[in-house]
Design an enzyme around this catalytic site. Structure first.
Site, PDB file in Angstrom:
ATOM      1  N   GLU A 214      40.374 -49.774 -54.827  1.00 55.66           N
ATOM      2  CA  GLU A 214      41.117 -50.339 -53.697  1.00 55.66           C
ATOM      3  C   GLU A 214      40.458 -50.007 -52.362  1.00 55.66           C
ATOM      4  OE1 GLU A 214      45.213 -49.178 -54.037  1.00 55.66           O
ATOM      5  OE2 GLU A 214      45.527 -50.303 -55.878  1.00 55.66           O
TER       6      GLU A 214
ATOM      7  N   GLU B 103      44.244 -51.577 -62.921  1.00 51.01           N
ATOM      8  CA  GLU B 103      45.441 -50.778 -62.636  1.00 51.01           C
ATOM      9  C   GLU B 103      46.634 -51.689 -62.823  1.00 51.01           C
ATOM     10  OE1 GLU B 103      44.689 -47.870 -59.495  1.00 51.01           O
ATOM     11  OE2 GLU B 103      46.701 -48.286 -58.756  1.00 51.01           O
TER      12      GLU B 103
END
Length: 847
Positions: free
Chosen positions: A441, A515
């Site tokens: 991220e 994720e």
């Protein structure tokens, strides 16, 4: 490796070997544990407007400094896990005092027999900004706390005399989004070699060919000479098969030809040895078969080094639309993300604690680990090799653009090259490692050139594995960033699956959920009415800092497991997922990460946090650990464990009822009942009366009876598969707490100072049923040569210390972790007692 072949198929064929050096018989190389007998002190350099205190003095690196009053400790050591918890600290990092300056010093002697050898110190990890001195002289250091590194002590060592090594760590200038721990939290090693030896992490094994009858093991070995004159060297290698106990075969199963070279003074050289191996047995997740290669180095006719590493034969194939193949067999990646802390043990690595976590995950059906968001302890990969897990090793949570002021962005430009190479060179030969991730991220998903440069660094050290990034920007799969990756990883963003798969540019790009889910829950907690969806819209109520365990609640960016699986079925090109997370971890207690510490007034994050605090009518949030785990911080199974087990182990007969059935306040009220089962239909009974049979439909992964009217007694479910009885489960209204039950995960442990036994304490009624909601205080004592290491109960809001001889049960359970005294024999007994309850004891044998 090129990303596109004629069939759009990416195939990796390789053999991988671990880099933990095993001391070989008659080898001049030794690798000694350097964990015992350190002196430790910490400083916080805190100050007020009028007085400064706890200030770090000068000269602590000098041999003349007095460390007599410092604590004596053994490594691995996390200085913050002892606490105390404090509401003045940030709960996103666990309300623990991990920020500060720590000093470690160790006095040691090197024997005269080691004169002329090279002396190195290996740190598996040091949190953070380490600086190292030997005998008062600066040797070096490494700022990124998750990287393993080596320092050369040879120029500064005193042979036959006392030496003093000093290590300074500074976490004051390190920021983290989760609990990082602090200190020398991984193992430290003293390595001694000849002046002509194989380089650090200098062996790389691949297999350019694997067939049923023959495999080719290609060994690349880097040799370095520290002599001031040229030397003639010879190198050879032998391959051994390992049994299930890790013991090597008496005779090699294959040997290389010898290779020779003449090294100039103070030079290095790289050899390649190709070794045919007859009938290689493949490593896979069901039968993780391992080999060992021993590389022998000679100077003229004298052996100067023997370097041994484990490895395994296997092939990997990632396809863009047909999933992932291991050894030619399609395998769904059923993985979890895990942070590096070990619950009540903190960040201090312990092999048995990590092994226990993997064993529990294996029972659930998990077959893969993502090391979120940093390189792991090397022993974790050894365990994954042994137990049969695939591993995605991740490097960073941040590149050049920060998430927090002093996170990795401060190190990126100066250190990313060194950190990436150190990670890959250390781990590139583990058979369990099947992917690299350069980031999670990151706030640079609009910078494909940067991503490509990181991928190039990885590929320069290992061309045999694919590289990914965990992406969370909507546009990352369509803006060109994805073209810099061998495999695209998406964090959540279920609404973007269609955009990715319909873009022609992505036709040859494998895809996985790096994720997934981020469902949150507290073990044994249930709130009514049952609500599904964004947590911020249905918090349980003022002053309640738990989350319902119906497994239907998630933050705004996330989803339930059910929603994730629906998308994977709709898009079979998704080769698997890594659930956030396998275990609860210290810090990041979403949605209760709402303290205002470190947040700037006027920002969106500040306003969201303040709104949460106002809703709860509090100024501080007590939560100090996460709710994301499928298992809680103590390693106890939440209901979600059984949901994933029902999906990931479809051939295991199982059924699980929730919630518990102790609801005196709900007599006559609707109380929803859910059943997780690997069967395809089930019938629910309340006190012997059928409440109907339900069958799973398309995209349904649980069975629900949402109109059950509560009455005490017995819930029973009978699950069916293909029309035949498959599994049962029972949930009863229990009596009052009457007794304690204690059971250990193992009855025999080693007296090595680090082996552990995990003892589960249950609060039961007179009929031995676990009593929900019970919070009895349990006291622990030990008779015999053993020690209590830590206690826990999985309650994310508890501020009781982990280092104690007592613990309240949380919803009927608590945990005590024990070890044997070092060098002890015989056994010891752990007793658990609570006022008004019949106690229990368990005996641990020492072997």
């Amino acid at each position: 490796m090129k990303k596109i072949s004629l069939l759009g198929l990416m195939i990796l064929v390789l053999t991988l070997c671990t880099f933990e050096v095993i001391q070989a018989r008659n080898s001049p190389r030794t690798r000694e544990s350097f964990n015992e007998g350190w002196k430790f002190v910490k400083y916080f350099n805190a100050f007020t407007e009028t007085i400064e205190f706890d200030r770090e003095p000068e000269g602590l690196h000098l041999p003349s400094a007095n460390d007599n009053d410092w604590r004596t400790i053994d490594l691995p050591h996390d200085w913050a896990i002892e606490g105390p918890f404090s509401d003045t600290l940030e709960n996103n990092t666990g309300l623990l005092p991990w920020k500060g300056i720590g000093w470690y010093r160790k006095h040691f002697t090197v024997n005269k027999a080691d004169d002329g050898k090279r002396i190195y110190i290996d740190f598996d990890g040091a949190m953070a900004y380490s600086e190292v001195w030997l005998n008062g002289i600066y040797v070096g250091g490494w700022p990124y706390g998750y990287t393993s590194f080596r320092l050369d002590l040879t120029p500064y060592i005193n042979i036959g005399k006392e030496n003093l090594i000093a290590v300074r760590l500074n976490t004051k200038i390190w920021d983290s989004r989760w609990y990082p721990g602090a200190g020398l939290y991984r193992n430290v090693w003293l390595v001694k070699t000849s002046s002509v030896h194989i380089s650090h992490n200098g062996v790389f094994c691949t297999t350019p060919e694997i067939k049923n009858e023959r495999g080719i093991l290609s060994v690349s070995a880097e040799v370095e000479s520290h002599l001031k004159q040229p030397v003639n060297i010879t190198i050879k290698a032998a391959v051994y098969k390992l049994n299930k106990k890790g013991e090597a075969s008496a005779e090699p199963v294959a040997e290389s030809v010898t290779a020779t070279a003449t090294l100039p003074a103070s030079a290095d050289h790289k050899f390649r040895l190709d070794i045919p191996v007859k009938d290689p047995v493949l490593w896979d997740i069901e039968n993780p078969e391992l080999y060992k290669v021993a590389v022998t180095l000679l100077q003229d006719t004298i052996i100067t080094d023997i370097y041994e590493t484990n490895f395994g034969f296997r092939t990997l194939s990632f396809t863009p639309r047909d999933g992932f193949y291991l050894n030619g067999k399609r395998v769904e990646v059923m993985g979890v993300c895990n942070h590096h802390d070990l619950g009540a043990l903190g960040a201090a690595f312990n092999t048995r604690a990590a092994e226990r976590q993997l064993e529990i995950l294996k029972e659930m059906g998990c077959n893969a680990i993502r090391t979120s968001h940093n390189p792991p302890a090397p022993e974790l990969l050894d365990l994954c090799d042994k137990l049969g897990f695939l591993v995605q090793v991740e490097a960073f949570d941040t590149w050049k653009t920060p998430k927090k002021r002093n996170d990795y962005n401060k190190l990126f430009y100066a250190w990313h090259n060194e950190d990436l190479r150190a990670m890959v060179r250390r781990d590139r030969n583990h058979p369990s490692v099947f992917m690299w991730s350069t980031g999670n991220e990151v706030n640079d998903q609009n910078n494909p050139a940067l991503s490509e440069s990181l991928r190039a660094i990885v590929k320069s050290e290992d061309v045999t594995r694919l590289v990914t990034v965990g992406c969370n920007w909507d546009e990352s799969g369509t803006n060109g960033f994805q073209k810099t990756l061998d495999v695209f990883g998406i964090n959540y963003r279920l609404h973007r699956y269609d955009a990715f798969f319909t873009l022609k540019d992505n036709d040859n790009l494998p895809f996985h959920s790096s994720e997934s889910a981020s469902t949150v829950s507290s073990r044994g907690e249930y709130f009514f009415p049952v609500a599904e969806g964004d947590l911020n819209k249905n918090l349980p109520g003022k002053g309640i800092f738990q989350i319902s365990s119906y497994d239907l609640a998630y933050p705004a960016w996330a989803s339930t497991a059910d929603q994730q699986w629906e998308m994977q079925e709709k898009y079979p090109g998704v080769f698997g997922e890594f659930v956030w997370t396998g275990f609860d971890y210290i810090g990041e207690p979403t949605p209760y990460g709402g303290d205002l510490t470190g947040l700037r007034p006027g920002t969106r994050r500040y306003e969201i946090a303040k709104e949460l605090l106002d809703k709860q009518n509090v100024t501080e949030v007590p939560s100090r650990s996460s709710y994301f785990g499928i298992l809680d911080l103590a390693g106890f199974k939440k209901d979600r464990f059984y949901l994933y087990q029902s999906k990931w182990r479809p051939d295991l007969p199982m059924a699980h009822i929730l919630p518990h059935w102790n609801w005196p306040e709900r007599n006559g009220l609707v109380t929803s009942v859910h059943v997780y089962t690997s069967g395809d239909e089930a019938e629910l009974f309340l006190n012997g009366k059928s409440l109907g049979k339900k069958k799973k439909g398309q995209y349904e992964y649980r069975l629900r009876w949402d109109e059950v009217v509560y009455q005490p007694g017995e819930l029973r479910v009978i699950a069916y598969k293909n029309g035949a009885k498959w599994a049962e489960d029972v949930m009863k209204t229990t009596g009052r707490p009457a007794q304690i039950s204690a059971s250990s995960d193992r009855s025999v442990i080693k007296p090595d100072g680090s082996d552990l036994a995990f003892i589960t304490i249950r609060i039961e009624d007179k009929d031995k049923w676990l009593v929900p909601r019970s919070i009895n205080l349990v006291n622990f004592t030990i008779d015999g040569p053993g020690k209590i290491v830590a206690v826990d109960n999985g309650d994310a809001t508890s501020h009781d210390p982990f280092q104690a001889s007592y613990r309240k049960a949380y919803n009927g359970l608590c945990l005590v972790i024990v070890k044997a005294d070092k060098g002890a024999t015989g056994s010891f007994t752990v007793k658990a007692q609570s006022k008004g309850l019949k106690g229990s004891a368990v005996t641990i044998n020492i072997e």
